[in-house]
Design a protein around this motif. Structure first.
Motif, PDB file in Angstrom:
ATOM      1  N   ARG A 263      -6.345 -18.798  -4.973  1.00  0.00           N
ATOM      2  CA  ARG A 263      -6.905 -19.891  -5.758  1.00  0.00           C
ATOM      3  C   ARG A 263      -6.781 -19.643  -7.244  1.00  0.00           C
ATOM      4  NH1 ARG A 263      -9.996 -19.836  -1.275  1.00  0.00           N
ATOM      5  NH2 ARG A 263      -9.106 -21.456   0.035  1.00  0.00           N
ATOM      6  N   ASP A 264      -6.262 -18.518  -7.597  1.00  0.00           N
ATOM      7  CA  ASP A 264      -6.101 -18.161  -8.999  1.00  0.00           C
ATOM      8  C   ASP A 264      -4.673 -17.658  -9.158  1.00  0.00           C
ATOM      9  OD1 ASP A 264      -9.225 -16.712 -10.219  1.00  0.00           O
ATOM     10  OD2 ASP A 264      -8.464 -18.755 -10.170  1.00  0.00           O
ATOM     11  N   PRO A 265      -4.194 -17.499 -10.381  1.00  0.00           N
ATOM     12  CA  PRO A 265      -2.834 -16.982 -10.497  1.00  0.00           C
ATOM     13  C   PRO A 265      -2.668 -15.646  -9.783  1.00  0.00           C
ATOM     14  CG  PRO A 265      -3.698 -17.522 -12.664  1.00  0.00           C
ATOM     15  CD  PRO A 265      -4.776 -17.811 -11.686  1.00  0.00           C
ATOM     16  N   VAL A 266      -1.490 -15.492  -9.183  1.00  0.00           N
ATOM     17  CA  VAL A 266      -1.214 -14.256  -8.457  1.00  0.00           C
ATOM     18  C   VAL A 266      -0.705 -13.238  -9.460  1.00  0.00           C
ATOM     19  CG1 VAL A 266       0.155 -13.234  -6.649  1.00  0.00           C
ATOM     20  CG2 VAL A 266      -0.530 -15.613  -6.475  1.00  0.00           C
ATOM     21  N   TYR A 267      -1.456 -12.187  -9.677  1.00  0.00           N
ATOM     22  CA  TYR A 267      -1.073 -11.262 -10.731  1.00  0.00           C
ATOM     23  C   TYR A 267      -0.108 -10.190 -10.293  1.00  0.00           C
ATOM     24  CZ  TYR A 267      -4.087 -13.402 -14.097  1.00  0.00           C
ATOM     25  OH  TYR A 267      -4.636 -14.289 -14.962  1.00  0.00           O
ATOM     26  N   LYS A 268      -0.095  -9.897  -9.031  1.00  0.00           N
ATOM     27  CA  LYS A 268       0.822  -8.838  -8.615  1.00  0.00           C
ATOM     28  C   LYS A 268       1.228  -9.059  -7.180  1.00  0.00           C
ATOM     29  CE  LYS A 268       2.548  -4.695  -9.544  1.00  0.00           C
ATOM     30  NZ  LYS A 268       3.320  -4.256 -10.570  1.00  0.00           N
ATOM     31  N   VAL A 269       2.533  -8.835  -6.956  1.00  0.00           N
ATOM     32  CA  VAL A 269       3.000  -8.919  -5.575  1.00  0.00           C
ATOM     33  C   VAL A 269       3.929  -7.722  -5.359  1.00  0.00           C
ATOM     34  CG1 VAL A 269       4.975 -10.389  -6.114  1.00  0.00           C
ATOM     35  CG2 VAL A 269       3.922 -10.546  -3.900  1.00  0.00           C
ATOM     36  N   ILE A 270       3.735  -7.048  -4.239  1.00  0.00           N
ATOM     37  CA  ILE A 270       4.547  -5.842  -3.982  1.00  0.00           C
ATOM     38  C   ILE A 270       5.146  -5.938  -2.585  1.00  0.00           C
ATOM     39  CG2 ILE A 270       4.471  -3.338  -3.706  1.00  0.00           C
ATOM     40  CD1 ILE A 270       2.373  -3.098  -5.620  1.00  0.00           C
ATOM     41  N   TRP A 271       6.353  -5.450  -2.447  1.00  0.00           N
ATOM     42  CA  TRP A 271       6.974  -5.385  -1.128  1.00  0.00           C
ATOM     43  C   TRP A 271       6.452  -4.172  -0.379  1.00  0.00           C
ATOM     44  CZ3 TRP A 271      10.073  -9.060   0.881  1.00  0.00           C
ATOM     45  CH2 TRP A 271      10.659  -9.971   0.000  1.00  0.00           C
ATOM     46  N   LEU A 272       6.241  -4.356   0.914  1.00  0.00           N
ATOM     47  CA  LEU A 272       5.769  -3.249   1.725  1.00  0.00           C
ATOM     48  C   LEU A 272       6.939  -2.639   2.458  1.00  0.00           C
ATOM     49  CD1 LEU A 272       2.624  -4.829   3.288  1.00  0.00           C
ATOM     50  CD2 LEU A 272       2.682  -2.885   1.789  1.00  0.00           C
ATOM     51  N   GLN A 273       6.704  -1.453   2.942  1.00  0.00           N
ATOM     52  CA  GLN A 273       7.761  -0.830   3.707  1.00  0.00           C
ATOM     53  C   GLN A 273       7.535  -1.171   5.166  1.00  0.00           C
ATOM     54  OE1 GLN A 273       8.143   3.448   3.618  1.00  0.00           O
ATOM     55  NE2 GLN A 273      10.116   2.942   2.746  1.00  0.00           N
ATOM     56  N   SER A 274       8.477  -1.855   5.730  1.00  0.00           N
ATOM     57  CA  SER A 274       8.320  -2.178   7.145  1.00  0.00           C
ATOM     58  C   SER A 274       9.701  -2.203   7.759  1.00  0.00           C
ATOM     59  CB  SER A 274       7.648  -3.523   7.322  1.00  0.00           C
ATOM     60  OG  SER A 274       8.536  -4.550   6.901  1.00  0.00           O
ATOM     61  N   LYS A 275       9.748  -2.235   9.068  1.00  0.00           N
ATOM     62  CA  LYS A 275      11.053  -2.202   9.736  1.00  0.00           C
ATOM     63  C   LYS A 275      11.869  -3.431   9.391  1.00  0.00           C
ATOM     64  CE  LYS A 275       8.854  -0.329  13.460  1.00  0.00           C
ATOM     65  NZ  LYS A 275       8.359  -0.785  14.712  1.00  0.00           N
ATOM     66  N   THR A 276      11.194  -4.536   9.291  1.00  0.00           N
ATOM     67  CA  THR A 276      11.935  -5.769   9.044  1.00  0.00           C
ATOM     68  C   THR A 276      12.237  -5.957   7.569  1.00  0.00           C
ATOM     69  OG1 THR A 276       9.842  -6.893   8.849  1.00  0.00           O
ATOM     70  CG2 THR A 276      10.908  -6.959  10.989  1.00  0.00           C
ATOM     71  N   GLY A 277      11.519  -5.245   6.713  1.00  0.00           N
ATOM     72  CA  GLY A 277      11.775  -5.411   5.282  1.00  0.00           C
ATOM     73  C   GLY A 277      11.346  -6.755   4.765  1.00  0.00           C
ATOM     74  N   THR A 278      10.439  -7.420   5.482  1.00  0.00           N
ATOM     75  CA  THR A 278      10.028  -8.740   5.022  1.00  0.00           C
ATOM     76  C   THR A 278       8.545  -8.814   4.689  1.00  0.00           C
ATOM     77  OG1 THR A 278       9.658  -9.377   7.304  1.00  0.00           O
ATOM     78  CG2 THR A 278      11.767  -9.974   6.339  1.00  0.00           C
ATOM     79  N   ASP A 279       7.883  -7.696   4.691  1.00  0.00           N
ATOM     80  CA  ASP A 279       6.443  -7.769   4.430  1.00  0.00           C
ATOM     81  C   ASP A 279       6.128  -7.505   2.981  1.00  0.00           C
ATOM     82  OD1 ASP A 279       5.762  -6.224   7.557  1.00  0.00           O
ATOM     83  OD2 ASP A 279       5.528  -8.318   6.978  1.00  0.00           O
ATOM     84  N   SER A 280       5.123  -8.239   2.527  1.00  0.00           N
ATOM     85  CA  SER A 280       4.689  -7.998   1.156  1.00  0.00           C
ATOM     86  C   SER A 280       3.212  -8.341   1.072  1.00  0.00           C
ATOM     87  CB  SER A 280       5.477  -8.874   0.196  1.00  0.00           C
ATOM     88  OG  SER A 280       5.244 -10.218   0.502  1.00  0.00           O
ATOM     89  N   PHE A 281       2.598  -7.900  -0.036  1.00  0.00           N
ATOM     90  CA  PHE A 281       1.217  -8.312  -0.226  1.00  0.00           C
ATOM     91  C   PHE A 281       0.967  -8.665  -1.676  1.00  0.00           C
ATOM     92  CE2 PHE A 281      -1.205  -4.147  -1.170  1.00  0.00           C
ATOM     93  CZ  PHE A 281      -0.085  -3.469  -1.563  1.00  0.00           C
ATOM     94  N   SER A 282      -0.046  -9.501  -1.878  1.00  0.00           N
ATOM     95  CA  SER A 282      -0.277 -10.039  -3.209  1.00  0.00           C
ATOM     96  C   SER A 282      -1.757  -9.984  -3.529  1.00  0.00           C
ATOM     97  CB  SER A 282       0.192 -11.495  -3.266  1.00  0.00           C
ATOM     98  OG  SER A 282      -0.571 -12.263  -2.377  1.00  0.00           O
ATOM     99  N   ALA A 283      -2.015  -9.942  -4.849  1.00  0.00           N
ATOM    100  CA  ALA A 283      -3.406  -9.871  -5.283  1.00  0.00           C
ATOM    101  C   ALA A 283      -3.634 -10.866  -6.391  1.00  0.00           C
ATOM    102  CB  ALA A 283      -3.712  -8.479  -5.801  1.00  0.00           C
ATOM    103  N   SER A 284      -4.844 -11.373  -6.452  1.00  0.00           N
ATOM    104  CA  SER A 284      -5.141 -12.371  -7.470  1.00  0.00           C
ATOM    105  C   SER A 284      -6.587 -12.250  -7.885  1.00  0.00           C
ATOM    106  CB  SER A 284      -4.848 -13.756  -6.889  1.00  0.00           C
ATOM    107  OG  SER A 284      -5.621 -14.714  -7.518  1.00  0.00           O
ATOM    108  N   THR A 285      -6.923 -12.887  -9.017  1.00  0.00           N
ATOM    109  CA  THR A 285      -8.281 -12.759  -9.522  1.00  0.00           C
ATOM    110  C   THR A 285      -9.290 -13.553  -8.708  1.00  0.00           C
ATOM    111  OG1 THR A 285      -7.517 -14.365 -11.126  1.00  0.00           O
ATOM    112  CG2 THR A 285      -7.859 -12.147 -11.907  1.00  0.00           C
ATOM    113  N   ASP A 286      -8.850 -14.249  -7.656  1.00  0.00           N
ATOM    114  CA  ASP A 286      -9.848 -14.931  -6.835  1.00  0.00           C
ATOM    115  C   ASP A 286     -10.515 -13.959  -5.866  1.00  0.00           C
ATOM    116  OD1 ASP A 286      -7.673 -16.466  -4.304  1.00  0.00           O
ATOM    117  OD2 ASP A 286      -7.855 -14.422  -5.044  1.00  0.00           O
ATOM    118  N   GLY A 287     -10.133 -12.695  -5.936  1.00  0.00           N
ATOM    119  CA  GLY A 287     -10.829 -11.688  -5.135  1.00  0.00           C
ATOM    120  C   GLY A 287     -10.191 -11.391  -3.803  1.00  0.00           C
TER     121      GLY A 287
END
Lengths: 586, 96
Positions: A263-287
């Motif tokens: 609900r707020d701007p996404v300040y950081k997004v990082i790729w995760l290490q996974s077998k498929t190489g398609t996972d990522s996670f993101s963080a924002s100031t909405d908590g």
């Protein structure tokens, strides 16, 4: 007109000899110097005058407008044949060639050229004039005196209305490209003509970005997929996540659904290490911290609410500003929050309450950057407010090393991937600081003013040699740092380990001391509470406490006065006694 | 005619020589030991290069003139002997 001179001489005078006779010297005129004449003249100071007998010229500089060039290749088609010969027809061309070969000029020329050419060919075969001597000898790298950094290239935002370069990401293979996310971070400063585009720049070409990414809302952060260099994921200002495939064009391949995004701007997004190489996670100031699989962007695969009370309450949640993930520790990750607290989390925990493992507090402002040391994963760097701090995972209450408070706000920082003791920070006054804590602890080893406006983002390339920083006006500057700062020195790892251990130990000891003091205090206050309870249950209401405090205060004052009064009396008695004695004596 | 053939054969027999091309002033390859498309490419490109090199030398000193041009690359060396009407281009691979 003829000029004629007639000269006549008597014939008898021809041939007569000259009769010379000696005569003494005669003085004809003698003019003596007359000093009175000097009154007519004034002596002039000799002065140097430069005279040059050349043409007068002036120097003038002109800078032309930037000229956009585009390289392109040319396709050669056979040509040059005379009009009567059709180049496609084999017969005609062969005939023409045969004709040329019969030409005498041709024969002579070729004999000459041939001999010349033979000489060079033989020369080549005899000696290799470009042979590399001393190839096997390794060049010993000497430490240059001064660490330095120089700007290699500057990439400016091509739009009229400039936006801040909020995030940079290097291309994973070879690092010849830089992806920069542009957005306006100031509240409600977005104008209608501000473009939403973000660009991928080729490092060689600063005139035009190599590729444009067109999101629905400006991108705040952008990351290349380390496994697949064509995929990029970006977090945008409106909270959505989108991913691009550079082979497919400028539009995002897929975007996350608005209802399930942040609900707020996404300040950081990082790729995760996974077998498929398609996972990522993101963080924002909405908590929230959300996990995504880019194959299915309609909703996040997992959700975590950063509630320190571990109840999953969104109202209580801390706004996340930065994320940290180290591929060697895939189950743990850390979040830097707006409130200045770093939250360490475990992804594999079963209940959401257990996901949040511990918190590290110590900063006064939002944590803009958070990164583990690539050589010592137990230590991490946080950049927030006016300092940068280095923490050890074991010590929760305070950082083990910190920089002094600067004059300008620090906006981003990261470790050097080449040296364990070097890290970089950028400030709001446009300076880049390079810190080497094995060399100097109080000040940065090198402090460079990159530009006049504030710097917002920083990213080091994997070889530690190049770094890119993004500024408020959308200018991404590429800097190259001297080799002394990016080559591993001897013993560096050992020294850095020793330093980290020493500081960690110091903090542990301090913590232990604090704990002891607190225990003592508590036991003392507990004892006094017991006494009070014995006296008569004093209710723990604020008013009662205040009244109690007042009473105690007055008691103490009275006791003091009484004591003083007694002392006075005693003194008086002593004095009188003395006087008495004296009187008696006298 | 025969001498020309002999000279060219001699050059071809030298160690490392990969190809010989003779181009006239208009850029037409007169004789070549390479396939047609490569020949056309070499003829066109080298012609321009020689013109440029020659004009460079003469700009610096008008009395001077280009006698020989060698272009060394990673894989081979292109040697060009220019004349008023013809060029002789030899591609050699000078590795020992």
């Amino acid at each position: 007109m003829e000029i004629v001179y007639v000269y006549t001489k008597k014939r008898s005078e021809f041939g007569r000899q000259c009769n010379f006779s000696d005569k003494p010297a005669e003085l004809h005129v003698d003019i003596l110097p007359d000093p009175s004449l000097t009154d007519n003249f004034i002596d002039r100071d000799p002065c140097d005058v430069a005279i040059q007998c050349t043409q007068e010229m002036s120097e003038h500089e002109v800078n032309t407008e930037r000229f956009d060039c585009e390289p392109c290749g040319i396709n050669h088609v056979e040509g040059g044949w005379p009009k009567d010969v059709n180049s496609q027809e084999m017969e005609q061309t062969i005939r023409y060639r045969k004709k040329v070969e019969k030409d005498e000029n041709y024969v002579n020329t070729l004999m000459q050229l041939g001999s010349h050419m033979e000489h060079c060919i033989r020369q080549n075969n005899t000696i290799d004039i470009y042979q590399e001597y001393f190839e096997e000898e390794e060049i010993v790298e000497e430490m240059e005196g001064q660490p330095s950094a120089k700007t290699v290239n500057v990439f400016r935002d091509p739009n009229e209305v400039k936006r801040t370069a909020t995030s940079l990401s290097w291309h994973p293979d070879g690092s010849c490209k830089l992806a920069v996310a542009y957005s306006s971070m100031e509240f409600q400063k977005v104008t209608k003509d501000m473009s939403y585009d973000s660009y991928i720049w080729d490092l060689e070409n600063t005139n035009k970005p190599e590729m444009t990414l067109k999101p629905v809302s400006p991108l705040v952060c952008l990351e290349y997929n380390p496994k697949d260099s064509h995929i990029l994921i970006g977090g945008s200002y409106n909270g959505q996540i989108a991913y691009w495939d550079t082979r497919k064009g400028s539009q995002p391949v897929e975007m996350s659904a608005v209802e399930h995004s942040h609900r707020d701007p996404v300040y950081k997004v990082i790729w995760l290490q996974s077998k498929t190489g398609t996972d990522s996670f993101s963080a924002s100031t909405d908590g929230q911290v959300l996990w995504w699989d880019i194959r299915k962007m309609s909703e996040p695969t997992e959700r975590l609410v950063l509630d320190p009370s571990k109840k999953g309450n969104l109202d209580n949640a801390l706004g996340a500003f930065s994320l940290e993930f180290e591929t060697t520790m895939p189950t743990k990750f850390m979040v830097g929050t707006e409130q200045g607290v770093v939250v360490s989390c475990n992804r594999k925990a079963k209940t959401p309450a257990e996901k949040i493992v511990c918190t590290y507090s110590g900063h006064y402002g939002p944590i803009y950057a958070l990164q583990r040391n690539p050589f010592f994963p137990k230590n991490f760097l946080t950049v927030a407010d006016w300092t940068a701090r280095i923490w050890s995972e074991d010590i929760r209450d305070s950082s083990i090393m910190w920089t002094k408070y600067h004059m300008a706000y620090l906006s981003d920082g990261c470790w050097s991937p080449a040296r364990p003791s070097v890290f970089f920070t950028v400030k709001m006054d446009g300076t880049l600081d390079i810190w080497d804590f094995l060399f100097k602890q109080n000040d940065p080893t090198l402090s460079l003013k990159v530009c006049d406006e504030a710097l917002y983002s920083l990213r080091v390339q994997d070889n530690g040699r190049f770094l890119g920083c993004g500024s408020q006006l959308g200018t991404a500057t590429l800097l190259e740092i001297s080799s002394g700062l990016c080559t591993l020195q001897k013993n560096e790892k050992a020294l850095a380990t020793a330093m980290f251990e020493r500081e960690t130990k110091r903090e542990k000891i301090l913590e232990a001391c604090h704990r002891e003091m607190r225990l003592k205090e508590r036991s003392r206050s507990e004892q006094s509470k017991e006494d009070e309870a014995k006296d008569g249950e004093a209710e723990e209401s604020a008013e009662e406490l205040v009244a109690c405090a007042e009473r105690e205060f007055y008691e103490v004052v009275e006791a003091e006065m009484k004591k003083r009064g007694k002392d006075d009396k005693k003194e008086k008695e002593k004095y009188e006694g003395k006087d008495g004695c004296k009187e008696k004596e006298s | 005619m025969a001498e020309v053939e002999e000279t060219l054969k001699r050059i071809q027999s030298q160690k490392g020589v990969q190809a010989i091309i003779i181009v006239n002033a208009e850029g037409i390859p007169v004789k070549t030991t390479l396939d047609n498309s490569s020949t056309v490419q070499y003829a066109g490109l080298i012609h321009q290069l020689v013109m440029k090199a020659r004009s460079t030398v003469r700009d610096i000193d008008p009395q001077n003139d280009l006698t020989f041009l060698r272009v060394r690359s990673k894989k081979n060396e292109i040697m060009i002997a220019p004349d008023k009407d013809y060029f002789l281009i030899v591609i050699q691979n000078p590795t020992e």
